[in-house]
Design a protein around this motif. Structure first.
Motif, PDB file in Angstrom:
ATOM      1  N   LYS A  49       0.800  -1.215   0.012  1.00  0.00           N
ATOM      2  CA  LYS A  49      -0.120  -0.110   0.061  1.00  0.00           C
ATOM      3  C   LYS A  49       0.989   1.196   0.107  1.00  0.00           C
ATOM      4  O   LYS A  49       1.409   1.637   1.089  1.00  0.00           O
ATOM      5  N   ASP A  50       1.115   1.930  -1.289  1.00  0.00           N
ATOM      6  CA  ASP A  50       1.663   3.201  -1.273  1.00  0.00           C
ATOM      7  C   ASP A  50       0.965   4.187  -0.838  1.00  0.00           C
ATOM      8  O   ASP A  50      -0.163   4.510  -1.748  1.00  0.00           O
ATOM      9  N   LEU A  51       1.231   4.815  -0.021  1.00  0.00           N
ATOM     10  CA  LEU A  51       0.333   6.081   0.428  1.00  0.00           C
ATOM     11  C   LEU A  51       0.795   7.094   1.442  1.00  0.00           C
ATOM     12  O   LEU A  51       1.929   6.607   1.822  1.00  0.00           O
ATOM     13  N   ASP A  52      -0.185   8.040   1.459  1.00  0.00           N
ATOM     14  CA  ASP A  52       0.501   9.264   2.430  1.00  0.00           C
ATOM     15  C   ASP A  52      -0.767   9.581   3.201  1.00  0.00           C
ATOM     16  O   ASP A  52      -1.890   9.822   2.695  1.00  0.00           O
ATOM     17  N   ASN A  53      -0.352   9.910   4.522  1.00  0.00           N
ATOM     18  CA  ASN A  53      -1.337  10.487   5.230  1.00  0.00           C
ATOM     19  C   ASN A  53      -1.407  12.142   5.513  1.00  0.00           C
ATOM     20  O   ASN A  53       0.028  12.374   5.743  1.00  0.00           O
ATOM     21  N   HIS A  54      -2.340  12.813   5.405  1.00  0.00           N
ATOM     22  CA  HIS A  54      -2.150  14.261   5.503  1.00  0.00           C
ATOM     23  C   HIS A  54      -3.262  14.791   6.596  1.00  0.00           C
ATOM     24  O   HIS A  54      -4.177  14.281   6.955  1.00  0.00           O
ATOM     25  N   LEU A  55      -2.975  16.197   6.988  1.00  0.00           N
ATOM     26  CA  LEU A  55      -3.744  16.895   7.536  1.00  0.00           C
ATOM     27  C   LEU A  55      -4.136  18.264   7.020  1.00  0.00           C
ATOM     28  O   LEU A  55      -3.286  18.876   6.658  1.00  0.00           O
ATOM     29  N   VAL A  56      -5.362  18.502   6.828  1.00  0.00           N
ATOM     30  CA  VAL A  56      -5.761  20.116   6.630  1.00  0.00           C
ATOM     31  C   VAL A  56      -6.458  20.447   7.939  1.00  0.00           C
ATOM     32  O   VAL A  56      -7.233  19.806   8.394  1.00  0.00           O
ATOM     33  N   THR A  57      -6.906  22.003   8.026  1.00  0.00           N
ATOM     34  CA  THR A  57      -7.417  22.568   9.120  1.00  0.00           C
ATOM     35  C   THR A  57      -8.274  23.689   8.204  1.00  0.00           C
ATOM     36  O   THR A  57      -7.677  24.105   7.297  1.00  0.00           O
ATOM     37  N   ALA A  58      -9.192  24.158   8.919  1.00  0.00           N
ATOM     38  CA  ALA A  58      -9.905  25.332   8.762  1.00  0.00           C
ATOM     39  C   ALA A  58     -11.079  25.735   9.756  1.00  0.00           C
ATOM     40  O   ALA A  58     -11.175  25.343  10.745  1.00  0.00           O
ATOM     41  N   THR A  59     -11.205  27.221   9.685  1.00  0.00           N
ATOM     42  CA  THR A  59     -12.043  27.642  10.703  1.00  0.00           C
ATOM     43  C   THR A  59     -13.445  27.607  10.336  1.00  0.00           C
ATOM     44  O   THR A  59     -14.362  27.968  11.222  1.00  0.00           O
ATOM     45  N   ASP A  60     -13.831  27.270   9.070  1.00  0.00           N
ATOM     46  CA  ASP A  60     -15.274  26.882   8.517  1.00  0.00           C
ATOM     47  C   ASP A  60     -15.090  25.875   7.941  1.00  0.00           C
ATOM     48  O   ASP A  60     -14.490  25.538   6.886  1.00  0.00           O
ATOM     49  N   PRO A  61     -15.951  24.818   8.153  1.00  0.00           N
ATOM     50  CA  PRO A  61     -16.158  23.526   7.188  1.00  0.00           C
ATOM     51  C   PRO A  61     -16.371  23.788   5.798  1.00  0.00           C
ATOM     52  O   PRO A  61     -15.852  23.107   4.804  1.00  0.00           O
ATOM     53  N   ALA A  62     -17.007  24.899   5.288  1.00  0.00           N
ATOM     54  CA  ALA A  62     -17.331  25.292   4.045  1.00  0.00           C
ATOM     55  C   ALA A  62     -16.040  25.731   3.438  1.00  0.00           C
ATOM     56  O   ALA A  62     -16.092  25.826   2.348  1.00  0.00           O
ATOM     57  N   GLY A  63     -14.841  25.928   4.242  1.00  0.00           N
ATOM     58  CA  GLY A  63     -13.548  26.101   3.546  1.00  0.00           C
ATOM     59  C   GLY A  63     -13.272  27.858   3.698  1.00  0.00           C
ATOM     60  O   GLY A  63     -14.267  28.554   4.282  1.00  0.00           O
ATOM     61  N   PRO A  64     -12.152  28.280   3.338  1.00  0.00           N
ATOM     62  CA  PRO A  64     -11.165  27.556   2.541  1.00  0.00           C
ATOM     63  C   PRO A  64     -10.245  26.518   3.674  1.00  0.00           C
ATOM     64  O   PRO A  64     -10.266  26.805   4.760  1.00  0.00           O
ATOM     65  N   TRP A  65      -9.898  25.291   3.336  1.00  0.00           N
ATOM     66  CA  TRP A  65      -9.140  24.280   4.181  1.00  0.00           C
ATOM     67  C   TRP A  65      -7.607  24.716   3.768  1.00  0.00           C
ATOM     68  O   TRP A  65      -7.341  24.994   2.546  1.00  0.00           O
ATOM     69  N   SER A  66      -6.744  24.425   4.628  1.00  0.00           N
ATOM     70  CA  SER A  66      -5.488  24.874   4.548  1.00  0.00           C
ATOM     71  C   SER A  66      -4.553  24.015   3.535  1.00  0.00           C
ATOM     72  O   SER A  66      -5.278  22.775   3.074  1.00  0.00           O
ATOM     73  N   ASP A  67      -3.508  24.150   3.077  1.00  0.00           N
ATOM     74  CA  ASP A  67      -2.600  23.147   2.143  1.00  0.00           C
ATOM     75  C   ASP A  67      -2.456  22.073   3.036  1.00  0.00           C
ATOM     76  O   ASP A  67      -2.400  22.224   4.665  1.00  0.00           O
ATOM     77  N   PRO A  68      -2.131  20.824   2.621  1.00  0.00           N
ATOM     78  CA  PRO A  68      -1.950  19.604   3.374  1.00  0.00           C
ATOM     79  C   PRO A  68      -0.787  19.581   4.218  1.00  0.00           C
ATOM     80  O   PRO A  68       0.455  20.026   3.639  1.00  0.00           O
ATOM     81  N   VAL A  69      -0.847  19.098   5.597  1.00  0.00           N
ATOM     82  CA  VAL A  69       0.476  18.903   6.180  1.00  0.00           C
ATOM     83  C   VAL A  69       0.878  17.314   6.072  1.00  0.00           C
ATOM     84  O   VAL A  69      -0.127  16.373   6.253  1.00  0.00           O
ATOM     85  N   TYR A  70       2.014  16.841   5.787  1.00  0.00           N
ATOM     86  CA  TYR A  70       2.239  15.677   5.497  1.00  0.00           C
ATOM     87  C   TYR A  70       2.699  14.741   6.990  1.00  0.00           C
ATOM     88  O   TYR A  70       2.837  15.617   7.797  1.00  0.00           O
ATOM     89  N   LEU A  71       1.869  13.798   7.351  1.00  0.00           N
ATOM     90  CA  LEU A  71       2.079  13.059   8.353  1.00  0.00           C
ATOM     91  C   LEU A  71       2.941  11.865   8.505  1.00  0.00           C
ATOM     92  O   LEU A  71       4.043  11.934   9.085  1.00  0.00           O
ATOM     93  N   ASN A  72       2.408  10.833   7.825  1.00  0.00           N
ATOM     94  CA  ASN A  72       3.017   9.484   7.682  1.00  0.00           C
ATOM     95  C   ASN A  72       2.845   8.709   6.485  1.00  0.00           C
ATOM     96  O   ASN A  72       1.789   9.146   5.659  1.00  0.00           O
TER      97      ASN A  72
END
Length: 507
Positions: free
Chosen positions: A102-125
């Motif tokens: 399974k070649d994959l990446d896990n990421h995190l994005v955040t937002a102050t409103d679920p309708a966006g905008p969402w941040s650029d992804p942060v790589y996790l593992n």
């Protein structure tokens, strides 16, 4: 009829792996989108019964590049949370899923409103899929995800990994550790605290007909965890149940202290040889309670999913009418599509892209099929001048399963209309008929697995949805049937087609 009753599924059609939270009086659900763009479908509700699509969290090309991902690869099992005034969303992007790896990446994005905008992804593992972020009561944050083991002499489920996340440093810190292991495949883990216990809610037994939900708990975050001796939810022991594959859940609590589990399931229908689920895996809700021993149980007893569930008193969000080609229900394959929506309501111009077998740059806009008793229609205006130019109405599962009602060019007949069908067994071109110049009305009628495609007033083809379901073909088919419009120009990428008057009517 009691307007408090929740009728399942609460989000029909292809909406699997639901993650749910409540923020104030508002509930949110995030679901997997796999190869479809925007990534991570979001729905909102104030009453748990009616859910409104609010779009995809990953809606910018710089956030998400799915070109080349396999069918049913891409976005797996997103998890929502809310803490410190932010919405947090972790998700997996799967790029290899055949064989042991399974070649994959896990990421995190955040937002102050679920309708966006969402941040650029942060790589996790990249150690395994189904990530979930746990906000501990001491202010620390932890990521849990599947520990995937590709080795031939090992069970592929290598346990549930835990590792601390430091948001100031935008990354994981310390070393990952396995906090829970099992001889059964346990995915979709979510970690939460209650009454001095740490609980893991786990998706058990794969995502097919053996699926279920089971809990484990420990007095210590790092374990050891004891497993609930009985499942919270499963339909594996009764193939007669209308809701099958029930599993992969998350707990939500109402302001009044009522508890619900959001989970995936399917509504299979009888196929020629075995059940088929062309709608894919959908989102359901069950009411739950805590028993005297500190385990979650279905509020009305047993472990089978209920079609109707007692709801709550709450104001309903006003319905937002679907706008053809423009609303949040409309998605494209693996990236944004070259579309001109102009200013005319319900009008769309698509520029020709690659074939329906492409995993790179298709030119398609589609919406989920939400019922097996429905009709879809659209008018196409297209003047193909070569056999490499096509446009029309498509009923699409993935690159190995579709029915395409297409307008193209034939050297002897001129403009023609016909049907191209694809299944894991191969591709079939049904008879082509001459089509007069000008707008052409295309229609798809669904009745269980039976599909009737027609063009204008005189041309009709019959097909079925057997190959457009999770259960046929190679394993790991996770999406659902879509209905949409598409255009191909396999030679020059200059051909365009216009679409108007799209209608979708479901019983």
């Amino acid at each position: 009829m009691d307007d408090r009753v929740i009728h399942n599924p609460v989000i029909p059609g292809f909406h699997p792996d639901p993650s749910a939270i409540r923020v104030g009086s508002r509930y949110l659900i995030a679901t997997s989108t796999f190869e479809w763009f925007p990534g991570v479908a979001l729905h909102s509700s104030t009453d748990l019964r009616t859910w409104q699509a609010i779009g995809g969290a990953l809606d910018r090309p710089e956030q998400l590049d799915l070109r080349g991902v396999p069918d049913s690869g891409g976005i797996w099992a997103p998890t929502l949370s809310y803490h410190d005034g932010l919405y947090w969303l972790v998700f997996t992007v799967v790029r290899t899923m055949t064989g042991a790896y399974k070649d994959l990446d896990n990421h995190l994005v955040t937002a102050t409103d679920p309708a966006g905008p969402w941040s650029d992804p942060v790589y996790l593992n990249s150690s395994g899929f189904d990530p979930s972020l746990f906000h501990a009561s001491d202010g620390r944050r932890y990521l849990v995800n599947v520990n995937w083991d590709h080795r031939a002499d090992r069970f592929s489920f290598g346990g549930v990994l835990l590792q601390e996340y430091d948001h100031d440093r935008r990354g994981l810190v310390g070393e990952p550790e396995v906090i829970f292991a099992s001889d059964e495949l346990m995915e979709g883990s979510h970690l939460f605290e209650r009454d001095g216990w740490f609980y893991l809610i786990l998706a058990e037994g794969g995502t097919g007909f053996n699926h279920g939900i089971r809990l484990a708990r420990s007095r210590e975050l790092h374990g050891p965890y004891e497993t609930d001796p009985q499942p919270l939810l499963t339909s594996r022991d009764d193939p007669r149940l209308p809701i099958q594959k029930a599993g992969h859940g998350q707990l939500i609590t109402t302001p009044d202290g009522e508890h619900y589990i959001v989970h995936l399931g399917s509504r299979p229908v009888a196929g020629a040889t075995e059940p088929r689920s062309p709608l894919g895996r959908e989102t359901f809700l069950q009411r739950v309670r805590w028993d005297a021993d500190g385990w979650l149980r279905l509020a009305d007893g047993g472990h089978h999913p209920y079609v109707e569930v007692p709801g709550v008193e709450a104001p309903q969000e006003p319905a937002v009418p679907e706008e053809p080609f423009r609303g949040p229900e409309w998605v494209s394959l693996r990236g944004p599509v070259a579309a001109d929506l102009d200013s005319r309501p319900g009008w769309l111009r698509l520029r020709g892209g690659e074939s329906l077998d492409s995993r790179f740059q298709q030119s398609m806009l589609a919406r989920r099929l939400t019922s097996l008793h429905c009709t879809a229609e659209v008018t196409v205006e297209a003047d193909p001048r070569h056999f490499t130019e096509m446009a029309g109405l498509v009923v699409y599962y993935n690159t190995t399963g579709y029915h395409y009602l297409a307008v193209t060019h034939h050297e002897a007949l001129g403009r023609v209309v016909g049907v191209i069908s694809k299944s894991p067994a191969g591709i079939v071109e049904h008879r082509w008929h001459p089509a007069d110049p000008g707008p052409l009305r295309l229609r798809a009628e669904f009745d269980q697995l039976r599909l009737v495609l027609s063009a204008g007033d005189g041309h009709r083809w019959e097909a079925d949805l057997d190959a457009l379901s999770d259960e046929i073909g190679p394993p790991l088919r996770f999406t659902g049937t879509m209905i949409g419009v598409c255009v191909q120009d396999l030679a020059r990428r200059r051909f365009t087609a216009d679409f108007t008057h799209f209608e979708f009517r479901a019983e």
